[in-house]
Design an enzyme around this catalytic site. Structure first.
Site, short mmCIF file in Angstrom:
data_model
loop_
_atom_site.label_atom_id
_atom_site.label_comp_id
_atom_site.label_asym_id
_atom_site.label_seq_id
_atom_site.Cartn_x
_atom_site.Cartn_y
_atom_site.Cartn_z
N ARG A 129 -22.45 23.97 6.80
CA ARG A 129 -23.34 22.90 6.32
C ARG A 129 -23.21 21.62 7.16
O ARG A 129 -24.17 20.87 7.31
CB ARG A 129 -23.07 22.60 4.84
CG ARG A 129 -24.11 21.67 4.20
CD ARG A 129 -23.92 21.60 2.69
NE ARG A 129 -24.99 20.88 2.02
CZ ARG A 129 -24.90 19.61 1.63
NH1 ARG A 129 -23.80 18.91 1.84
NH2 ARG A 129 -25.93 19.03 1.02
N ILE A 179 -31.26 16.92 2.72
CA ILE A 179 -30.71 18.28 2.66
C ILE A 179 -30.24 18.42 1.21
O ILE A 179 -29.53 17.56 0.70
CB ILE A 179 -29.58 18.50 3.69
CG1 ILE A 179 -28.92 19.88 3.49
CG2 ILE A 179 -28.53 17.40 3.69
CD1 ILE A 179 -27.92 20.26 4.61
N SER A 180 -30.68 19.47 0.53
CA SER A 180 -30.37 19.63 -0.90
C SER A 180 -28.88 19.85 -1.13
O SER A 180 -28.16 20.28 -0.22
CB SER A 180 -31.14 20.83 -1.47
OG SER A 180 -32.50 20.74 -1.15
N ALA A 181 -28.43 19.58 -2.35
CA ALA A 181 -27.02 19.79 -2.70
C ALA A 181 -26.68 21.27 -2.59
O ALA A 181 -27.52 22.13 -2.89
CB ALA A 181 -26.76 19.30 -4.12
#
Ligand code: SAH
Length: 212
Positions: A30, A56-58
């Site tokens: 990530r 950027i999503s969790a």
């Protein structure tokens, strides 16, 4: 904390369930998709800004959505909202060499950022990057086994282009709602919409989405 610890955490909280999704998360670090100034937050349970209102999503939401889609090797998957490119790379890990990923982004700078991030992995993924309005889907490559929408739609009905572009037994996931959003899973075979989780995504702006 590293990518491995993040993955262990996702398993503990029950968002990460299958070996296939776990392997994809292991293969795609990530941190490579997070801007320099947020690097130390790479493995934390947070959505992070990547510029121009995009995020950027969790990690938990990414894992949750991928689990719901039950993506298999060889599938053709359409993603709307390329953002950092993180989810596109994870999908490519899941679809494998015989699969295809088509990802649509309406912001060209963001799209270039995603391409650069994915290139850092040094793999020959079958990802097609499309610059355009993803609320209309991508007719040229339809139909799709799966559609993953990673920005919020104001509403979702059977006549939406993204649903029309699904195969007969295809599935779609999208955050839906104007004020309160829910992740909605649509199963075309059963013709069923199911709300599975309250969420907060940036709006999908375009012809069949929120107004520009
Ligand atoms: N999947 C991404 C996160 C996406 S954030 C990741 O893994 O990092 C949402 C993205 O949707 C933003 O980059 C935003 O620019 C994009 N977006 C908004 N409206 C859009 C539209 N109509 N078509 C395509 N992309 C859109």
């Amino acid at each position: 904390m590293g990518n491995k610890e993040m993955i262990e955490h996702l398993k503990r909280i029950g968002y990460l369930k299958t070996k296939s999704v776990e392997n994809s998360l292991l293969a795609v670090d990530r941190a490579l998709f997070v801007p320099e100034k947020y690097k130390e937050l790479s493995y934390t349970e947070r959505a992070l800004p990547i510029g121009d209102g995009a995020t950027i999503s969790a990690p938990s939401i990414v894992a949750f959505m991928l689990e719901k889609m039950e993506i298999e090797k060889g599938m053709k998957v359409l993603e709307i909202g390329t953002g950092s490119g993180y989810n596109a790379a994870l999908i490519a890990e899941l679809t494998g060499e015989k699969g295809r990923v088509i990802t649509v982004e309406k912001n060209n700078e963001v799209l270039e950022y995603a391409k650069g991030n994915i290139a850092k992995l040094g793999k020959k993924y079958k990802i097609e990057f499309v610059y355009g309005d993803g609320t209309l889907g991508y007719e040229k490559e339809a139909p799709y086994d799966r559609v993953m929408v990673t920005a919020a739609l104001p509403s979702l009905k059977e006549d939406h282009p993204l649903i029309k572009q699904l195969k007969k037994d295809g599935k779609l996931i999208a955050p839906v709602g104007s004020f309160y959003q829910n992740l909605v899973v649509y199963d075309k075979k059963k013709n069923r919409f199911e709300s599975v989780l309250p969420v907060m995504f940036v709006p999908l702006r375009g012809k069949e989405g929120f107004k520009e």
